[in-house]
Design an enzyme around this catalytic site. Sequence first.
Site, PDB file in Angstrom:
ATOM      1  N   SER A 441       0.854  -1.310  -0.039  1.00 32.81           N
ATOM      2  CA  SER A 441       0.116  -0.019  -0.053  1.00 32.81           C
ATOM      3  C   SER A 441       1.055   1.256  -0.043  1.00 32.81           C
ATOM      4  O   SER A 441       1.825   1.588  -0.990  1.00 32.81           O
ATOM      5  CB  SER A 441      -0.812  -0.022   1.191  1.00 32.81           C
ATOM      6  N   LYS A 466      -0.565  -4.080  -3.708  1.00 33.13           N
ATOM      7  CA  LYS A 466      -1.905  -3.471  -3.557  1.00 33.13           C
ATOM      8  C   LYS A 466      -1.819  -2.123  -4.102  1.00 33.13           C
ATOM      9  O   LYS A 466      -1.299  -1.083  -3.446  1.00 33.13           O
ATOM     10  CB  LYS A 466      -1.885  -3.549  -1.700  1.00 33.13           C
TER      11      LYS A 466
END
Length: 539
Positions: A441, A466
């Site tokens: 992320s 991600k």
Amino acid sequence: MEVISRLTFASVSYPFISSNLNPTPMLNSFNFRVLSWNSAPTNVAEAHLHRLLLRKLNPANDRVVGISNFGCSCRLDLWPSWRRHKRLFFQNGVSTIRWEVKKCSPKFYKIVSNYEKCKRHIYVPFVRLVVGVVLLMSVSVALNQGPSWSLSEENRIFLEAWRTIDRAYVDKTFNGQSWFRYRENALRNEPMNSREETYTAIRKMVATLNDPFTRFLEPEKLKSLRSGTQSSLTGVGISIGPTAVDQSSTGLVVISATPGAPASRAGILPGDVILAIDDASTDKMGIYEAANILQGPDGSSVDLTICSRDEIKHVVLKRERITLSPVKSRLCEMPGSAKDAPPKVGYIKLTSFTENASDAVKEAIETLRSNNVNAFVLDLRDNSGGLFPEGIEIAKIWLNKGVIVYICDSRGVRDIYDVEGSSAVAGSEPLVVLVNKGTASASEILAGALKDNKRAVVFGEPTYGKGKIQSVFELSDGSGLAVTVARYETPAHTDIDKVGIKPDHPLPASFPKDENDFCTCVQDPSSTCYLNGVQLFSR
């Protein structure tokens, strides 16, 4: 024409379409006028009028409809009581055309076809009629599609959640479904008589998106999520995610384990798969449902079934208060450094992007600089992300200029985060970034920005992958939604979703994750994890 009757016809227009039959014969567009003469209303006169009408109607209808002998199918009904308004019905088997006799008197009129003139007069009204009918039908359909009942408070909560996803969700196809139709069907069919039923309807709606990162949050879960981005929480100290981004495997994967926390002390490692929590299978369990179960009161226990390197084991962990210190640092002196190697290296371990993480990184840099550090290692291994704005601010610490990340939706790039160097704290010293499959992320945004701008050399293994960004929205009753609002691309326009950031160089398999052992690997040539300064900072 001869005088045949003392019957008076007013002007008669054609067509008048019966409401219960097919309107196709609107093509039959002509009218007849009745001109005066004198006769008595006898049966003979009625029969003569019948024959006259058939003779006049037949050629006109042949021209318009293209049906030979059309007039022969007409039926003329004349009524004996002439002082009342009557109708003449001309029927071809497809529709019924209604003619109105508006006036009767001792005078009679002969019938004259005026086809061409009437066609011009009828064309514009006919077009207006068609347009009006279409508009009326459109309004009727719209009204029928919309709920005709008054909305309850539970309906309003559901609609608030629906509108939030409608406006914010990245995929405007909504996983290939009609989002408006889903709303109407849900309002008609889903029970919403209590708050719990409403929450169930919202969860069901969110599940249709098939997005593991978009989820509904009850009020207590929203508070828990917000606490997870702050300085402390109560739990076992692990970050989890789907076992595979394509969700083809079962269970939940451990992305990272907080050093010193219960899970780390029990030997749980990134990549381990959680098969069950308190004997409840994680096969169909969402990542946020599982995270909520893993958290709990300080001192309480949770039983995990773990698959670690093909070995199944059961671990009982005791929850405790975990202080999230996002930054740890260490000074490493390089003994007898080579000519191209920095003599002092500052090691910074960033574990999460919590509130004020960027301030903590700046403080660590200033502390290391006070000890004459002239190169840095930024360790993002097992950092599962956190607050997107903190990731942007930390990138600005290291970059003098350049794009940090592109924010994209279904139509392409919609926003660009870049920097011109105004806030760069360490924009010139040599920099190395360490990553692994637990880097996810916001950590991937930071690593991608430093790599693509050639600001840092990246060591390790491909990251988690991600590539989507979520925002949290609070609803009016205190519940909330975490919604995937965008995907991101690195400065080189690389979509890392399901792929990850690929490092420039691998790390030795035995390279430690603890800051205290890092210095050993860059200082001791006999160590199995040894990397000298030239190897570490060379491109």
